[in-house]
Design an enzyme around this catalytic site. Sequence first.
Site, PDB file in Angstrom:
ATOM      1  N   SER A  33     -11.697  -6.735  79.336  1.00 45.65           N
ATOM      2  CA  SER A  33     -10.598  -7.888  79.622  1.00 45.65           C
ATOM      3  C   SER A  33      -9.976  -8.045  79.694  1.00 45.65           C
ATOM      4  O   SER A  33      -8.854  -6.533  80.979  1.00 45.65           O
ATOM      5  CB  SER A  33     -11.233  -7.698  78.891  1.00 45.65           C
ATOM      6  OG  SER A  33     -10.130  -7.505  77.334  1.00 45.65           O
ATOM      7  N   LYS A  34      -8.572  -9.142  80.435  1.00 52.98           N
ATOM      8  CA  LYS A  34      -7.320  -8.963  79.953  1.00 52.98           C
ATOM      9  C   LYS A  34      -6.696  -7.736  79.659  1.00 52.98           C
ATOM     10  O   LYS A  34      -5.839  -7.347  80.334  1.00 52.98           O
ATOM     11  CB  LYS A  34      -6.974 -10.341  80.365  1.00 52.98           C
ATOM     12  CG  LYS A  34      -7.939 -11.727  81.108  1.00 52.98           C
ATOM     13  CD  LYS A  34      -7.373 -13.316  80.802  1.00 52.98           C
ATOM     14  CE  LYS A  34      -8.112 -13.310  82.031  1.00 52.98           C
ATOM     15  NZ  LYS A  34      -9.437 -13.739  81.482  1.00 52.98           N
ATOM     16  N   ARG A  35      -6.967  -7.667  78.934  1.00 50.97           N
ATOM     17  CA  ARG A  35      -6.292  -6.438  77.855  1.00 50.97           C
ATOM     18  C   ARG A  35      -5.941  -5.384  78.098  1.00 50.97           C
ATOM     19  O   ARG A  35      -5.932  -5.030  77.524  1.00 50.97           O
ATOM     20  CB  ARG A  35      -6.500  -7.196  76.383  1.00 50.97           C
ATOM     21  CG  ARG A  35      -5.584  -8.224  75.673  1.00 50.97           C
ATOM     22  CD  ARG A  35      -5.704  -8.856  74.428  1.00 50.97           C
ATOM     23  NE  ARG A  35      -5.783  -9.838  74.249  1.00 50.97           N
ATOM     24  CZ  ARG A  35      -7.171 -10.705  74.935  1.00 50.97           C
ATOM     25  NH1 ARG A  35      -7.901  -9.916  75.550  1.00 50.97           N
ATOM     26  NH2 ARG A  35      -7.158 -11.935  74.974  1.00 50.97           N
TER      27      ARG A  35
END
Length: 488
Positions: A261-263
């Site tokens: 994911s983006k994180r």
Amino acid sequence: MAAHNPTSAVRVRFAPSPTGELHVGNIRTALFDWAYARHTGGTFIFRIEDTDTERVTPEYIQAALNTLTWLGLDWDEGPEVGGPNGPYLQSERLHIYAEWAAKFLSQGDAYHCYCSAEELEKVREDQRKANVAPGYNGHCRELSSDQVAAYLAQGRKPVVRMRMPDGSTTFTDLIRGEVTFEHKFVPDFVLVRADGSPLYTLAVAVDDILMKVTHVLRGEDLLSSTPRQLRVYDAMGVNPNDYPLFAHLPFVMGQDNAKLSKRNGETSIAWYRDAGFLPEAICNYLALLGWSPGDDRENVTMKELTELFTVERVHSSPAKFDIKKLEAINGDKIRALPLEEFFTWAMPFLTRAGTIQGSDTEIALVKAALPIIQERIVTLGEIPGLLNFLFVKDFAIAEDSREKILDEQSKQVLTVSVQRLSGLGEWKHEAIEAVLRTALIEELGLKPRFAFSALRIAVTGSHISPPLFESMELLGAEKSLERIRAAM
RNA sequence: GGCCCCGUCGUCUAGCGGCCUAGGACUCUGGCUUCUCAAGUCAGCUACGAGGGUUCGAAUCCCUUCGGGGCUACCA
């Protein structure tokens, strides 16, 4: 479920919800969708699921189109190219979903639900406390007209909720085999929001049927929503023989073992593009996540991928994204590039970095220099750093290298080199090397490693550089000698 | 918690009852080559989560268990 009609042509769709930049996981799905369509000679449909107006933006939609195009995943039906089953943006198909929702209501497959968000949350909370499967409790399933009137009088706006019958749903996932869900764990679900807008569950099912999709290859996270999708098909009156076949792809995981994911690491394809990864390398690497050709080959072209790709060879366990392997493949792909193509890929990186402005002389020099760095880079982003010494205006030796040539022996190397090189008739790397080897290695008895290192630092400014003699040839006699003198 | 999916070297994978003292690739370590860095080349390290079955024989089939993940929204 039922066997699919083998005579109908394959139609697969990639249907992202652009709530951000397309990331590695999305693209792996897109790649498999595309490869399967191409493998079967079928149709690749690109549909934008923008029913979540809160999170989807026009910029993200455009970015999604650009990303697929850049990767070479061309679509046969979808935005920009159109097609007979459009429009391909769900936001332009709202009337279609509204019609179907009305039909489900009139058929009794769906009903109006007046429960408020707070009431639903309370129910869920109680269920959690009671250790019961959470989900809609069927409160509004059989409301009397008086009750409805009372709710409307309170100003409540209903959602449209699908009625899930008793029983179970079993379907065959092409990757996981037979999967069964008991309906007691699949509560009645919302099709249309109180404001009249459709939800994914409605739109995805309606569109897959209307767009005549035959194979749904998508992320594993949607596996448990499949019974709901089949329920909508049923309400639409579709013959089970005409349902699409499902294949739920395993996740691509980040380093910490959570879904990418983006994180969790660099996930946006745009980042990899800007870092200097080739589309074919990205696709090649991503193809290896959850799929393999079956033999020991790993380096495959896009064409080979379409020839070899089958859903049967996709396996069911998640894969961890490993940038090291992507880099290795990218390096292989770069080395395999014909010079002209390598040049085309390299230019934007050189101009963007400000290494060159784009003049004819600069371009000629770039073309001459690319062959000597082609096998020493892993990403295109490394090109400016390696070639900078050829173009830089105010040349300077890097701090950490400077100190390595301050000793007497280094000075001797530089002095002798200038003397011998000054009289050199032909400034070619073979001649340069011959003269220097004679003077420094044979006559002075120096170790090549040491002698050439001093020259390398003087000429290129760093103890790491492309091959020395070729570098000097490219730099030219005048500049080379000037730099060696300056270093003394 | 419930439901569902998944479990071979550090990582990606081959394997679909005997060819497995488990193969390849990436990473890592060491060597060769060498003007640096690479590239190339050689070698090495390291895996069937655990426990029960079934079978003459199991990484491969079954069960249990443990572990990981997903879903459980008027997100997708």
